[in-house]
Motif scaffolding. Structure first.
Motif, PDB file in Angstrom:
ATOM      1  N   VAL A 151       0.662  -0.980  -0.412  1.00 24.72           N
ATOM      2  CA  VAL A 151      -0.008   0.379  -0.103  1.00 24.72           C
ATOM      3  C   VAL A 151       0.859   1.564  -0.137  1.00 24.72           C
ATOM      4  CG1 VAL A 151      -1.903   1.620   0.836  1.00 24.72           C
ATOM      5  CG2 VAL A 151      -1.678  -1.193   1.394  1.00 24.72           C
ATOM      6  N   THR A 152       0.670   2.348  -1.170  1.00 26.52           N
ATOM      7  CA  THR A 152       1.329   3.483  -0.545  1.00 26.52           C
ATOM      8  C   THR A 152       0.449   4.126  -0.975  1.00 26.52           C
ATOM      9  OG1 THR A 152       1.287   3.888  -3.099  1.00 26.52           O
ATOM     10  CG2 THR A 152       2.498   2.376  -3.041  1.00 26.52           C
ATOM     11  N   ASP A 153       1.011   5.311  -0.629  1.00 25.01           N
ATOM     12  CA  ASP A 153       0.311   6.661  -0.464  1.00 25.01           C
ATOM     13  C   ASP A 153      -1.129   6.969  -1.488  1.00 25.01           C
ATOM     14  OD1 ASP A 153       2.232   7.378  -2.686  1.00 25.01           O
ATOM     15  OD2 ASP A 153       2.398   9.907  -1.666  1.00 25.01           O
ATOM     16  N   ARG A 154      -0.592   6.106  -2.405  1.00 26.39           N
ATOM     17  CA  ARG A 154      -1.426   6.444  -3.981  1.00 26.39           C
ATOM     18  C   ARG A 154      -2.047   5.292  -4.135  1.00 26.39           C
ATOM     19  NH1 ARG A 154       2.951   8.796  -7.830  1.00 26.39           N
ATOM     20  NH2 ARG A 154       3.408  10.694  -6.374  1.00 26.39           N
ATOM     21  N   ARG A 155      -1.754   4.296  -4.065  1.00 23.71           N
ATOM     22  CA  ARG A 155      -2.396   2.388  -5.133  1.00 23.71           C
ATOM     23  C   ARG A 155      -2.235   1.042  -3.559  1.00 23.71           C
ATOM     24  NH1 ARG A 155       0.780   1.141  -9.845  1.00 23.71           N
ATOM     25  NH2 ARG A 155       2.588   2.120  -8.369  1.00 23.71           N
ATOM     26  N   LEU A 156      -3.128   0.856  -3.619  1.00 19.65           N
ATOM     27  CA  LEU A 156      -2.600  -0.584  -3.160  1.00 19.65           C
ATOM     28  C   LEU A 156      -1.800  -1.938  -4.204  1.00 19.65           C
ATOM     29  CD1 LEU A 156      -3.636  -3.273  -1.151  1.00 19.65           C
ATOM     30  CD2 LEU A 156      -5.843  -3.484  -2.934  1.00 19.65           C
ATOM     31  N   LEU A 157      -1.220  -2.355  -4.222  1.00 21.16           N
ATOM     32  CA  LEU A 157      -0.333  -2.754  -5.507  1.00 21.16           C
ATOM     33  C   LEU A 157      -0.622  -4.422  -4.820  1.00 21.16           C
ATOM     34  CD1 LEU A 157       1.533  -0.028  -4.630  1.00 21.16           C
ATOM     35  CD2 LEU A 157       2.431  -1.102  -6.983  1.00 21.16           C
ATOM     36  N   LEU A 158      -0.381  -5.081  -6.210  1.00 20.42           N
ATOM     37  CA  LEU A 158      -0.223  -6.645  -5.595  1.00 20.42           C
ATOM     38  C   LEU A 158       1.313  -7.294  -6.421  1.00 20.42           C
ATOM     39  CD1 LEU A 158      -1.666  -9.700  -4.946  1.00 20.42           C
ATOM     40  CD2 LEU A 158      -3.191  -9.399  -6.763  1.00 20.42           C
ATOM     41  N   GLY A 159       1.586  -7.915  -5.902  1.00 21.50           N
ATOM     42  CA  GLY A 159       3.049  -8.688  -6.545  1.00 21.50           C
ATOM     43  C   GLY A 159       2.895  -9.927  -6.498  1.00 21.50           C
ATOM     44  N   VAL A 160       4.383 -10.423  -6.698  1.00 17.43           N
ATOM     45  CA  VAL A 160       4.487 -11.502  -6.817  1.00 17.43           C
ATOM     46  C   VAL A 160       6.907 -12.105  -6.856  1.00 17.43           C
ATOM     47  CG1 VAL A 160       2.618 -13.558  -7.246  1.00 17.43           C
ATOM     48  CG2 VAL A 160       4.983 -12.467  -9.143  1.00 17.43           C
ATOM     49  N   THR A 161       6.934 -12.116  -5.582  1.00 11.75           N
ATOM     50  CA  THR A 161       8.407 -12.087  -5.624  1.00 11.75           C
ATOM     51  C   THR A 161       9.003 -13.105  -7.232  1.00 11.75           C
ATOM     52  OG1 THR A 161       8.710 -14.032  -3.739  1.00 11.75           O
ATOM     53  CG2 THR A 161       8.546 -11.326  -3.126  1.00 11.75           C
ATOM     54  N   ALA A 162      10.549 -12.792  -7.261  1.00 11.77           N
ATOM     55  CA  ALA A 162      10.625 -14.164  -8.648  1.00 11.77           C
ATOM     56  C   ALA A 162      11.527 -15.246  -7.470  1.00 11.77           C
ATOM     57  CB  ALA A 162      12.192 -13.844  -8.359  1.00 11.77           C
ATOM     58  N   PRO A 163      10.762 -16.445  -8.769  1.00 11.03           N
ATOM     59  CA  PRO A 163      10.915 -17.612  -8.094  1.00 11.03           C
ATOM     60  C   PRO A 163      12.332 -18.574  -7.663  1.00 11.03           C
ATOM     61  CG  PRO A 163      11.144 -17.893 -10.403  1.00 11.03           C
ATOM     62  CD  PRO A 163      10.937 -16.303 -10.736  1.00 11.03           C
ATOM     63  N   VAL A 164      12.170 -19.275  -6.511  1.00 12.58           N
ATOM     64  CA  VAL A 164      13.290 -19.837  -6.584  1.00 12.58           C
ATOM     65  C   VAL A 164      12.938 -21.146  -6.062  1.00 12.58           C
ATOM     66  CG1 VAL A 164      14.289 -17.795  -4.918  1.00 12.58           C
ATOM     67  CG2 VAL A 164      12.629 -19.597  -4.217  1.00 12.58           C
ATOM     68  N   GLY A 165      14.509 -22.268  -6.337  1.00 13.21           N
ATOM     69  CA  GLY A 165      13.571 -23.729  -5.918  1.00 13.21           C
ATOM     70  C   GLY A 165      13.494 -24.120  -4.661  1.00 13.21           C
ATOM     71  N   LEU A 166      13.610 -25.283  -4.280  1.00  9.57           N
ATOM     72  CA  LEU A 166      13.295 -25.783  -2.926  1.00  9.57           C
ATOM     73  C   LEU A 166      14.968 -25.658  -2.627  1.00  9.57           C
ATOM     74  CD1 LEU A 166      11.069 -28.216  -3.518  1.00  9.57           C
ATOM     75  CD2 LEU A 166       9.851 -26.859  -2.126  1.00  9.57           C
ATOM     76  N   LEU A 167      16.033 -26.115  -2.889  1.00  8.90           N
ATOM     77  CA  LEU A 167      17.373 -25.846  -2.599  1.00  8.90           C
ATOM     78  C   LEU A 167      18.208 -24.254  -3.052  1.00  8.90           C
ATOM     79  CD1 LEU A 167      17.594 -29.907  -3.955  1.00  8.90           C
ATOM     80  CD2 LEU A 167      17.018 -28.793  -1.442  1.00  8.90           C
ATOM     81  N   SER A 168      17.090 -23.355  -2.975  1.00 14.92           N
ATOM     82  CA  SER A 168      18.114 -23.058  -3.454  1.00 14.92           C
ATOM     83  C   SER A 168      18.779 -22.164  -2.375  1.00 14.92           C
ATOM     84  CB  SER A 168      17.010 -21.197  -4.209  1.00 14.92           C
ATOM     85  OG  SER A 168      16.733 -21.218  -2.740  1.00 14.92           O
ATOM     86  N   SER A 169      20.050 -20.880  -2.848  1.00 12.67           N
ATOM     87  CA  SER A 169      20.620 -20.666  -1.485  1.00 12.67           C
ATOM     88  C   SER A 169      20.222 -19.424  -0.731  1.00 12.67           C
ATOM     89  CB  SER A 169      22.026 -20.089  -2.004  1.00 12.67           C
ATOM     90  OG  SER A 169      22.039 -19.812  -2.581  1.00 12.67           O
ATOM     91  N   SER A 170      20.352 -18.957   0.047  1.00 10.65           N
ATOM     92  CA  SER A 170      19.745 -18.006   0.895  1.00 10.65           C
ATOM     93  C   SER A 170      20.135 -17.256   0.408  1.00 10.65           C
ATOM     94  CB  SER A 170      20.636 -17.979   2.778  1.00 10.65           C
ATOM     95  OG  SER A 170      21.845 -18.445   2.383  1.00 10.65           O
ATOM     96  N   ALA A 171      22.044 -16.985  -0.080  1.00  7.18           N
ATOM     97  CA  ALA A 171      21.559 -15.548  -1.182  1.00  7.18           C
ATOM     98  C   ALA A 171      21.347 -15.489  -1.793  1.00  7.18           C
ATOM     99  CB  ALA A 171      22.808 -15.237  -1.605  1.00  7.18           C
ATOM    100  N   THR A 172      20.603 -16.829  -3.510  1.00  9.86           N
ATOM    101  CA  THR A 172      19.742 -16.580  -4.138  1.00  9.86           C
ATOM    102  C   THR A 172      17.530 -16.159  -3.164  1.00  9.86           C
ATOM    103  OG1 THR A 172      20.702 -18.486  -4.670  1.00  9.86           O
ATOM    104  CG2 THR A 172      18.353 -17.997  -5.726  1.00  9.86           C
ATOM    105  N   ASP A 173      17.765 -16.723  -2.296  1.00  9.18           N
ATOM    106  CA  ASP A 173      16.615 -16.577  -1.524  1.00  9.18           C
ATOM    107  C   ASP A 173      15.969 -15.183  -1.734  1.00  9.18           C
ATOM    108  OD1 ASP A 173      15.662 -18.290  -2.019  1.00  9.18           O
ATOM    109  OD2 ASP A 173      15.496 -19.414   0.012  1.00  9.18           O
TER     110      ASP A 173
END
Length: 203
Positions: A116-138
């Motif tokens: 939520v901003t001072d102007r809008r409500l936004l819906l988004g998704v993060t970039a996809p990661v695998g089940l065994l991805s590293s913490s840096a990738t996450d």
């Protein structure tokens, strides 16, 4: 409020989407409401196949009423999960829910983020990661938010309440009468949802 690492990265990701002068008021990682959901947006009709439907197409058209379980599936969804949203095809809830369904259907795990901003409500998704991805990738993925849609903040209403066993359910009502719900796991704090609801309603 002190931000944990993932929440701070989600805020960073939402902030990157904004033009100069627009400010973030609240961000929450959420799950989409389960159960019955808004109807899908109208889809353009596919052009007819050259030469007509053919014998197989005719046979499937005859059999399809006997192999469709849509109403039974809807009844099961309603019984166990209730209603996660409502809206006619092409309504705001329909468009956003469809965009969310498409974005989360591919490979990899993605967080759903409401901002939520001072102007809008936004819906988004993060970039996809695998089940065994590293913490840096996450960590990088959590700050890489893809915007699925937004609406003017003044055209929506939001409230947090209880639904069945879950006391942490955020319902967002759109100006066209459609709505969507979101929640967090039972063990998580409901404060991010309350922050979103308060930010939507703030002057």
């Amino acid at each position: 409020m002190t931000l944990d690492g993932s929440h701070a990265r989600h805020v960073e990701g939402v902030t990157r989407l904004l033009p100069d002068g627009e400010r973030v008021r609240a961000v929450a990682r959420v799950r989409a409401g389960a159960g019955l959901t808004p109807a899908a947006p109208p889809q353009p009709a596919a052009p007819p196949a050259p030469g007509g439907p053919g014998i197989l197409g005719i046979l499937l058209n005859v059999l399809s009423p006997t192999i469709t379980f849509g109403r039974a599936d809807n009844a099961v969804d309603w019984l166990f999960f209730g209603v996660g949203g409502r809206g006619a095809p092409g309504s705001q809830a329909s468009l956003l829910h469809h965009a969310l369904t498409v974005a989360t259907k591919g490979a990899g795990l993605r967080d759903i983020v409401l901002g939520v901003t001072d102007r809008r409500l936004l819906l988004g998704v993060t970039a996809p990661v695998g089940l065994l991805s590293s913490s840096a990738t996450d960590a990088r993925a959590q700050a890489d938010v893809e915007l699925l849609g937004s609406v003017p903040r003044t055209t929506v209403a939001a409230r947090v309440g209880r639904y069945r066993l879950n006391r942490k359910r955020l319902r967002i009502d759109f100006a066209d009468g459609s709505w969507l719900s979101f929640h967090v796991p039972l063990g998580d704090s409901g404060r991010p949802l309350r922050d979103v609801a308060a930010a939507v309603s703030a002057d």
